[in-house]
Design a protein around this motif. Structure first.
Motif, PDB file in Angstrom:
ATOM      1  N   VAL A  43     -14.303-119.849-108.583  1.00  0.00           N
ATOM      2  CA  VAL A  43     -14.345-119.202-107.266  1.00  0.00           C
ATOM      3  C   VAL A  43     -14.846-120.204-106.210  1.00  0.00           C
ATOM      4  CG1 VAL A  43     -15.515-117.419-105.900  1.00  0.00           C
ATOM      5  CG2 VAL A  43     -14.611-116.858-108.161  1.00  0.00           C
ATOM      6  N   PHE A  44     -15.901-120.939-106.546  1.00  0.00           N
ATOM      7  CA  PHE A  44     -16.417-121.954-105.616  1.00  0.00           C
ATOM      8  C   PHE A  44     -15.352-123.014-105.321  1.00  0.00           C
ATOM      9  CE2 PHE A  44     -20.604-120.339-106.831  1.00  0.00           C
ATOM     10  CZ  PHE A  44     -21.336-120.495-105.658  1.00  0.00           C
ATOM     11  N   GLU A  45     -14.660-123.461-106.396  1.00  0.00           N
ATOM     12  CA  GLU A  45     -13.658-124.519-106.224  1.00  0.00           C
ATOM     13  C   GLU A  45     -12.523-124.073-105.316  1.00  0.00           C
ATOM     14  OE1 GLU A  45     -12.293-125.733-110.108  1.00  0.00           O
ATOM     15  OE2 GLU A  45     -14.370-126.291-110.565  1.00  0.00           O
ATOM     16  N   VAL A  46     -11.989-122.891-105.617  1.00  0.00           N
ATOM     17  CA  VAL A  46     -10.842-122.401-104.860  1.00  0.00           C
ATOM     18  C   VAL A  46     -11.202-122.210-103.388  1.00  0.00           C
ATOM     19  CG1 VAL A  46      -9.427-120.334-104.524  1.00  0.00           C
ATOM     20  CG2 VAL A  46      -9.621-121.347-106.786  1.00  0.00           C
ATOM     21  N   LYS A  47     -12.400-121.735-103.140  1.00  0.00           N
ATOM     22  CA  LYS A  47     -12.835-121.513-101.752  1.00  0.00           C
ATOM     23  C   LYS A  47     -13.286-122.807-101.070  1.00  0.00           C
ATOM     24  CE  LYS A  47     -15.579-118.463-100.103  1.00  0.00           C
ATOM     25  NZ  LYS A  47     -15.184-117.609 -98.999  1.00  0.00           N
ATOM     26  N   ARG A  48     -13.471-123.858-101.875  1.00  0.00           N
ATOM     27  CA  ARG A  48     -14.107-125.104-101.412  1.00  0.00           C
ATOM     28  C   ARG A  48     -15.459-124.778-100.776  1.00  0.00           C
ATOM     29  NH1 ARG A  48     -10.123-126.590 -97.826  1.00  0.00           N
ATOM     30  NH2 ARG A  48      -8.526-125.317 -98.829  1.00  0.00           N
ATOM     31  N   ARG A  49     -16.183-123.955-101.499  1.00  0.00           N
ATOM     32  CA  ARG A  49     -17.467-123.493-100.993  1.00  0.00           C
ATOM     33  C   ARG A  49     -18.575-124.356-101.583  1.00  0.00           C
ATOM     34  NH1 ARG A  49     -18.919-117.645 -99.855  1.00  0.00           N
ATOM     35  NH2 ARG A  49     -21.129-117.369-100.239  1.00  0.00           N
ATOM     36  N   PRO A  50     -19.525-124.801-100.773  1.00  0.00           N
ATOM     37  CA  PRO A  50     -20.610-125.618-101.320  1.00  0.00           C
ATOM     38  C   PRO A  50     -21.458-124.796-102.301  1.00  0.00           C
ATOM     39  CG  PRO A  50     -21.021-125.100 -99.010  1.00  0.00           C
ATOM     40  CD  PRO A  50     -19.646-124.583 -99.338  1.00  0.00           C
ATOM     41  N   TYR A  51     -21.933-125.468-103.345  1.00  0.00           N
ATOM     42  CA  TYR A  51     -22.668-124.744-104.385  1.00  0.00           C
ATOM     43  C   TYR A  51     -24.031-124.240-103.917  1.00  0.00           C
ATOM     44  CZ  TYR A  51     -19.103-125.888-107.795  1.00  0.00           C
ATOM     45  OH  TYR A  51     -17.913-125.956-108.479  1.00  0.00           O
ATOM     46  N   PHE A  52     -24.477-124.684-102.756  1.00  0.00           N
ATOM     47  CA  PHE A  52     -25.770-124.170-102.275  1.00  0.00           C
ATOM     48  C   PHE A  52     -25.629-122.797-101.620  1.00  0.00           C
ATOM     49  CE2 PHE A  52     -24.407-126.816 -98.582  1.00  0.00           C
ATOM     50  CZ  PHE A  52     -24.405-125.837 -97.609  1.00  0.00           C
ATOM     51  N   ASP A  53     -24.403-122.310-101.510  1.00  0.00           N
ATOM     52  CA  ASP A  53     -24.164-121.035-100.825  1.00  0.00           C
ATOM     53  C   ASP A  53     -23.977-119.912-101.854  1.00  0.00           C
ATOM     54  OD1 ASP A  53     -23.439-119.001 -99.178  1.00  0.00           O
ATOM     55  OD2 ASP A  53     -21.716-120.019 -98.291  1.00  0.00           O
ATOM     56  N   PRO A  54     -24.995-119.084-102.053  1.00  0.00           N
ATOM     57  CA  PRO A  54     -24.931-118.077-103.115  1.00  0.00           C
ATOM     58  C   PRO A  54     -23.904-116.978-102.836  1.00  0.00           C
ATOM     59  CG  PRO A  54     -26.861-117.729-101.743  1.00  0.00           C
ATOM     60  CD  PRO A  54     -26.237-119.006-101.281  1.00  0.00           C
ATOM     61  N   LEU A  55     -23.479-116.290-103.909  1.00  0.00           N
ATOM     62  CA  LEU A  55     -22.439-115.263-103.792  1.00  0.00           C
ATOM     63  C   LEU A  55     -23.040-113.864-103.818  1.00  0.00           C
ATOM     64  CD1 LEU A  55     -19.890-116.702-106.393  1.00  0.00           C
ATOM     65  CD2 LEU A  55     -20.044-117.201-103.951  1.00  0.00           C
ATOM     66  N   ILE A  56     -22.323-112.917-103.215  1.00  0.00           N
ATOM     67  CA  ILE A  56     -22.704-111.506-103.327  1.00  0.00           C
ATOM     68  C   ILE A  56     -22.127-110.968-104.639  1.00  0.00           C
ATOM     69  CG2 ILE A  56     -22.330-109.202-102.358  1.00  0.00           C
ATOM     70  CD1 ILE A  56     -22.319-110.392 -99.606  1.00  0.00           C
ATOM     71  N   VAL A  57     -22.902-110.149-105.327  1.00  0.00           N
ATOM     72  CA  VAL A  57     -22.406-109.528-106.555  1.00  0.00           C
ATOM     73  C   VAL A  57     -22.120-108.051-106.271  1.00  0.00           C
ATOM     74  CG1 VAL A  57     -22.882-109.094-108.974  1.00  0.00           C
ATOM     75  CG2 VAL A  57     -23.805-111.150-107.890  1.00  0.00           C
ATOM     76  N   HIS A  58     -20.954-107.592-106.735  1.00  0.00           N
ATOM     77  CA  HIS A  58     -20.523-106.219-106.480  1.00  0.00           C
ATOM     78  C   HIS A  58     -20.715-105.360-107.712  1.00  0.00           C
ATOM     79  CE1 HIS A  58     -18.704-108.594-103.338  1.00  0.00           C
ATOM     80  NE2 HIS A  58     -18.363-107.507-102.673  1.00  0.00           N
TER      81      HIS A  58
END
Ligand code: TXA
Ligand code: MG
Length: 323
Positions: A43-58
């Protein structure tokens, strides 16, 4: 019936470690099993999201919630009781089992129960909480239709669960219970006024740039390619004379001749309608190769606060969100 079949298909993909875009009442999310670090990493890779940015859990129910958090302060409980399922995310102390990748190493996890029936049954079928950042490349506008997702990430993800256009249109409101007093980290789909009517005064987190506790708080975020300008006045419109300009208006504008294209967020000046239209309207303007998008300010009450917050960030302005 067809819905049931596609939801089952999507759940199987997530269970096997795949990633699936799913609808919510706010924006589309990019889902993976929260307890499968390899899937979360994708998910991080596809979004090119930095790993310091935490995700919301549903989550879909309280059994899911118990897998994630240690304790729930009484104010958080009150909010969940009244506003879930709905566009509210709470930040609580996490259990050790929650992968560090999900929370970027923070001691807390952000959790929400979304309102979309397809996604509630999806999470139920997966039998595990799912991560769900907005299904867009990092820094860009969140998708509010399945087509937005398809255009931006379609070839990189395993499945898109189409649940129609998102009703609310801006992301969830995030309230943290990490400190003693509840703190608003991101204005969103539930107005601050409504939250305060349930638990009393909430602190508002100032914008921070380094290691933000909610990178949705980064000064430039939710941004289109075309520059958005918020600081302009009718008086100095002439200085843009040679430019191809779009107007993002809150209500129907009186003088429309100077603009190449106009998007009206809500003819009757309704904040809910404006929020629901915001990202689609910006996307349509962004597709026109304009030199500039001039955006009209919206009063910062109710959902107007979330709309202004997203407009500021889309325009790269970084003042603190005050009251
Ligand atoms: O409406 C929404 O919340 C949508 C839909 C898909 O549910 N999701 C969404 O996720 O907006 P995302 O990843 O685009 O934004 C989540 C925000 C980020 O700014 C992140 O930094 C913040 O939540 N966040 C996540 N975990 C956090 C934590 N433990 N503490 C503080 N902020 C956190
Ligand atoms: Mg996002």
């Amino acid at each position: 019936m067809r819905d049931k079949k596609v939801i089952r298909q999507a759940a199987e993909i997530i269970k096997k470690g795949g990633i699936v875009a799913f609808p919510t009442e706010t924006v589309y999310g990019l889902g993976a099993d929260a307890f499968n670090p390899l899937a979360v990493a994708r998910v991080f890779e596809v979004k090119r999201r930095p790993y310091f940015d935490p995700l919301i859990v549903h989550v879909a129910n309280h059994t899911d919630l118990d897998k994630l958090v240690i304790e729930i302060p009484s104010d958080a409980k009150k909010l969940m009781e009244q506003l879930w399922p709905g566009p509210l995310t709470v930040v609580l102390l996490k259990k050790a089992e929650v992968p560090d990748l999900v929370t970027a190493g923070l001691p807390t996890v952000a959790v929400r129960m979304p309102k979309h029936p397809m996604t509630l049954s999806l999470i139920g079928l997966v039998g595990s909480p799912i991560v769900g950042p907005s299904a867009n490349p990092f820094g860009y506008l969140s998708p509010t239709t399945a087509e937005h997702v398809r255009n931006q990430l379609g070839d990189q993800i395993d499945f898109i669960l189409d649940g129609g256009p998102c009703e609310v249109g801006v992301e969830s409101t995030i309230v943290s219970f990490f400190k003693k007093r509840p703190m608003l980290l991101r204005p969103g789909g539930i107005p601050l006024e409504e939250i305060e009517s349930i638990i009393g005064r909430v602190e508002i987190s100032p914008l921070r740039e380094e290691r933000p506790s909610a990178p949705g708080m980064l000064p430039r975020h939710y941004a289109p390619r075309t520059p958005i300008v918020l600081d302009w006045s009718k008086k100095n419109l002439d200085s843009y004379r040679d430019k191809k300009i779009g107007l993002l208006a809150f209500q129907e504008p009186k003088n429309s001749q100077k603009f190449h294209q106009i998007e009206v967020l809500s003819k009757k000046g309704d904040f809910r309608e404006a929020a629901a239209n915001l990202f689609s309207a910006i996307r349509r303007l962004d597709a026109l190769n304009l030199d500039l998008i001039l955006a009209e300010a919206v009063p910062e009450v109710g959902l107007g606060r979330a709309v202004m917050d997203r407009l500021r960030r889309a325009s790269g302005r970084s003042e603190i969100i005050g009251r």
